[in-house]
Design a protein around this motif. Sequence first.
Motif, short mmCIF file in Angstrom:
data_model
loop_
_atom_site.label_atom_id
_atom_site.label_comp_id
_atom_site.label_asym_id
_atom_site.label_seq_id
_atom_site.Cartn_x
_atom_site.Cartn_y
_atom_site.Cartn_z
N ASP A 1 -2.27 6.80 -0.18
CA ASP A 1 -3.34 6.38 -1.10
C ASP A 1 -5.08 6.97 -0.96
OD1 ASP A 1 -5.24 5.00 -2.69
OD2 ASP A 1 -4.37 2.81 -2.38
N HIS B 1 -1.75 5.42 -4.90
CA HIS B 1 -2.51 4.39 -5.11
C HIS B 1 -1.47 3.36 -5.99
CE1 HIS B 1 -6.02 1.84 -5.71
NE2 HIS B 1 -5.81 2.13 -6.86
N TRP C 1 0.75 -1.33 0.07
CA TRP C 1 0.27 0.12 0.08
C TRP C 1 1.01 1.13 -0.04
CZ3 TRP C 1 -4.16 -2.88 0.19
CH2 TRP C 1 -5.42 -2.57 0.10
N SER D 1 1.54 2.54 -5.53
CA SER D 1 2.72 2.72 -4.95
C SER D 1 3.88 1.98 -5.52
CB SER D 1 2.61 1.99 -3.44
OG SER D 1 2.00 0.50 -3.39
#
Length: 113
Positions: free
Chosen positions: A65, A93, A61, A95
Amino acid sequence: MLYMSLGREKAEKKLDAYRSKVGSSDYAQASPMMRAILSKVVNEDLKSVMPSIKAETLLVWGENDTATPLSDAKYMEKHIPNAGLVSFPGCGHYSFLDNPYQFAAVLRSFLNS
């Protein structure tokens, strides 16, 4: 309400215009059929099946995000057995694109363990 007051065709045009302003770029660029699929996928609640996931799970993640917040990842990590969460500071978002080298290192480590 829009469908009842405007009819299907006008309501869908109005909703598409609204969604293109507030939705993701993926949604804005999608065909009408893909938009319907994206809406269903995003709104599907899979919390009840998380405890039954048997595979070791790596959650990757971005801490920034805005499409799917880090709190969702923390929930998944808690409710999926054998799940681990890696969050990348300063990433969004995507990553894995924002920090490809660190992502590759984390993925290699997960796959080799």
